[in-house]
Design an enzyme around this catalytic site. Structure first.
Site, PDB file in Angstrom:
ATOM      1  N   ASP A 128      -7.572   5.414  -1.508  1.00 41.22           N
ATOM      2  CA  ASP A 128      -7.217   4.177  -0.794  1.00 41.22           C
ATOM      3  C   ASP A 128      -6.461   3.228  -1.725  1.00 41.22           C
ATOM      4  O   ASP A 128      -7.036   2.705  -2.694  1.00 41.22           O
ATOM      5  CB  ASP A 128      -8.488   3.505  -0.284  1.00 41.22           C
ATOM      6  CG  ASP A 128      -8.203   2.427   0.755  1.00 41.22           C
ATOM      7  OD1 ASP A 128      -7.094   1.866   0.724  1.00 41.22           O
ATOM      8  OD2 ASP A 128      -9.082   2.157   1.589  1.00 41.22           O
ATOM      9  N   HIS A 134      -5.589   0.238  -1.195  1.00 42.36           N
ATOM     10  CA  HIS A 134      -5.888  -1.171  -0.928  1.00 42.36           C
ATOM     11  C   HIS A 134      -6.912  -1.752  -1.895  1.00 42.36           C
ATOM     12  O   HIS A 134      -7.249  -2.933  -1.802  1.00 42.36           O
ATOM     13  CB  HIS A 134      -6.389  -1.330   0.519  1.00 42.36           C
ATOM     14  CG  HIS A 134      -5.424  -0.804   1.540  1.00 42.36           C
ATOM     15  ND1 HIS A 134      -5.499   0.474   2.035  1.00 42.36           N
ATOM     16  CD2 HIS A 134      -4.356  -1.380   2.139  1.00 42.36           C
ATOM     17  CE1 HIS A 134      -4.525   0.666   2.910  1.00 42.36           C
ATOM     18  NE2 HIS A 134      -3.818  -0.445   2.991  1.00 42.36           N
ATOM     19  N   CYS A 178       0.816  -1.222   0.000  1.00 40.79           N
ATOM     20  CA  CYS A 178       0.000   0.000   0.000  1.00 40.79           C
ATOM     21  C   CYS A 178       0.850   1.273   0.000  1.00 40.79           C
ATOM     22  O   CYS A 178       0.540   2.236  -0.703  1.00 40.79           O
ATOM     23  CB  CYS A 178      -0.992  -0.006   1.153  1.00 40.79           C
ATOM     24  SG  CYS A 178      -0.279  -0.315   2.770  1.00 40.79           S
TER      25      CYS A 178
END
Length: 568
Positions: A525, A527, A401
């Protein structure tokens, strides 16, 4: 025109200033002056750009502006009181005295104040259509500036003659300079139709700040001879050198949507002439520059959007460092900031970043609903790419990440023209950290995490980008940094990498209330493991506004805030 009619003309004339130009002039603190360029109709003057007396790119700076922008008046930046400017009849003046923007129009005797309005990007886009003409010219001449000048003059005469023709791509419409319509077909029914009908063949978004575009192909009519003189052959036995260079030209011209299609060819021809004269500057410069001796380097057109189009020609394969001094002078001439790149090759205009061949989505926050704090909203400035898990056929799920957040940060610097280096892979990042001694060689090729400190190391060593860091002992403590984060996006405008616990995210904006202290964060994000589906990314919250509760109260968080390098 009688004085009575002139007075009526001045009273009825409306002045409008492009919003970016007004902002640029108001931001100027040093005294300066120069000329205002724009368009003029019977009852309206639209000020689009300025050219200062300070910049000296080595050629007429107005060549950088698109047709049909012409000089419409003057501007001045001063400190305190100023005298009424001296203007020709019909000319306008813009004066910034550090407190107020004053505008004037020239009358039969003296200049008088005139009210002005602001034209937004969207209004400008709705008024004009961008026309593009791509062409290639083989410029061959003796190795002297006078020979190049004579060749450019000859080509200019041909382009200004009726031999210059332009075909609208994907249609039967052919336009001829000085003649109007040469061949008529779809999408037009007659030569009096307005230019706005051409946008059906171009591309564009009604909500875009960039006007829609119509593309033309340049053609040279062999049946039209610009001269009736008989050819003369002269044999010269003296030794001489012939130099040749390829001009890969691309002209961008503003077409007012209400103008007749039959008038378009003349504007396209004038745009090509401006490109020729820019090419003349660089070819002559090469003859005098020992660094570019030998065969002349091909020159290429590059376009930039700085509120309006700026068209520049650069020698092919020339290092950016060699062009830096030229860019500085162009920045000075066009009143552009001297602390950030705006006309480097990396800044070049595309109709839409998201429409390029890149598999990475850009600016995924556009179209989101607003935050509910109703405070001061500050968003990342410019364009970034959304990098996340599983992209590039690389499985970094559950460990990459921070690498992906770093890639997003680097993409911002690429899109804004600060670097030409590619987006680093996970292995590139690991090798950089090993090379500087932060990690052992065994780190390369591993699945080990990195944090905000390592992100800063890579930005510094691979891209010469410095960073500022914020460390907080809990997620709740982030609320106390609302003002700092707001100022970061206002001044620096770069995305922020934040790491805490085992997770990393990218902050691309904040909504902060200076009255209540409430704050929401616009989060990207990394992820996300799905495909490049903007609808899913926004609706499922992979890009969206998050409250303070998004951050864990018991976790430490480290923020890496990249700082813009001061360069052009």
């Amino acid at each position: 025109m009688s004085p009575r009619n002139v007075n009526k003309f001045n009273m009825d004339t409306r002045l409008s200033i492009l919003s970016q130009l007004a902002q640029r002039v108001r931001g100027e603190q040093e005294s300066s002056n120069g000329s205002v360029y724009g368009t003029r109709t019977r009852r309206k003057v639209l000020a689009v750009a300025v050219i200062t007396d300070a910049g000296n790119p080595g050629h007429d700076a107005s060549l950088l502006l698109p047709v049909p922008l012409v000089r419409v008046g003057s501007f001045m930046v001063c400190k305190g009181d100023h005298t009424t400017p001296t203007l020709e009849e019909g000319e306008v003046a813009i004066v910034w005295d550090q407190l107020e923007l004053h505008t004037y129009i020239g009358g039969p005797q003296d200049a008088t104040p005139i009210r002005y309005t602001i034209t937004t990007e969207e209004e400008f886009s709705n008024t004009f259509l961008l026309a593009k003409v791509s062409f290639s010219l083989d410029i061959s001449a003796k190795d002297s500036t006078s020979s190049i000048r004579n060749l450019v003059q000859s080509l200019t005469e041909q382009l200004e003659s009726s031999a210059a023709c332009f075909r609208l791509l994907y249609s039967k419409l052919v336009l001829q300079n000085n003649k109007g319509i040469l061949s008529l077909g779809k999408p037009l029914s007659d030569s009096n139709e307005p230019v706005g009908s051409l946008s059906k063949s171009g591309t564009g978004n009604k909500k875009s700040s960039t006007p829609p575009m119509a593309s033309f192909q340049f053609m040279f009519s062999r049946s039209v001879c610009p001269t009736t003189n008989a050819p003369v052959v002269r044999i010269d036995k003296r030794k001489t050198s012939i130099l040749s260079a390829l001009l890969n030209g691309e002209v961008l011209v503003y077409l007012r949507k209400t103008m007749a299609v039959s008038d378009v060819a003349n504007l396209l021809s004038r745009g090509m002439v401006r490109q020729l004269h820019l090419a003349e500057h660089w070819l002559g410069k090469q003859l005098a520059d020992t660094k570019l001796k030998g065969s002349l380097t091909p020159v290429n057109s590059v376009h930039f959007i700085v509120g309006h189009v700026v068209s520049v020609i650069y020698p092919d394969e020339t290092e950016e460092s060699y062009l830096e001094e030229y860019r500085k002078e162009v920045h000075k001439a066009l009143l552009l900031p001297l602390n950030r790149p705006m006309i480097k090759r990396g800044n070049k205009q595309t109709q839409n970043h998201a429409s390029t061949k890149s598999s990475v989505l850009t600016n995924t926050h556009v179209g989101l609903s607003s935050s509910n704090v109703n405070g001061i909203v500050r968003i990342v400035q410019g364009t970034y790419g959304y990098h996340h898990y599983m992209q590039d056929h690389f499985d970094d799920n559950k460990w990459g990440c921070a690498y992906r957040s770093l890639q997003t940060l680097v993409s911002w610097f690429k899109y804004q023209g600060y670097t030409d280096n590619p987006i680093p892979t996970h292995r590139d990042i690991q090798k950089c950290l090993a090379d500087i001694g932060d990690k052992p060689s065994s780190f390369i090729g591993s699945k080990q995490w990195i944090g905000s400190t390592e992100v800063g190391y890579v930005l510094d060593n691979m891209f010469n980008v410095g960073s500022r860091f914020i460390y907080v002992s809990s997620g709740e403590e982030l609320a106390s940094y609302g003002r700092q984060l707001t100022m970061h996006f206002e001044i620096q405008g770069t995305p922020i990498m934040i790491g805490g616990g085992v997770l990393a995210h990218t902050i691309i904006g904040v909504d902060w209330s200076d009255e209540t202290g409430d704050i929401n964060f616009l989060i990207l994000d990394p992820h996300y493991t799905g495909s490049e589906d903007l609808g899913v990314i926004q609706s499922k919250g992979w890009c969206g506004w998050k409250s303070l509760k998004f951050w864990k109260p018991g976790a430490y968080y480290n923020l890496c805030l990249p700082q813009r390098p001061h360069c052009v």
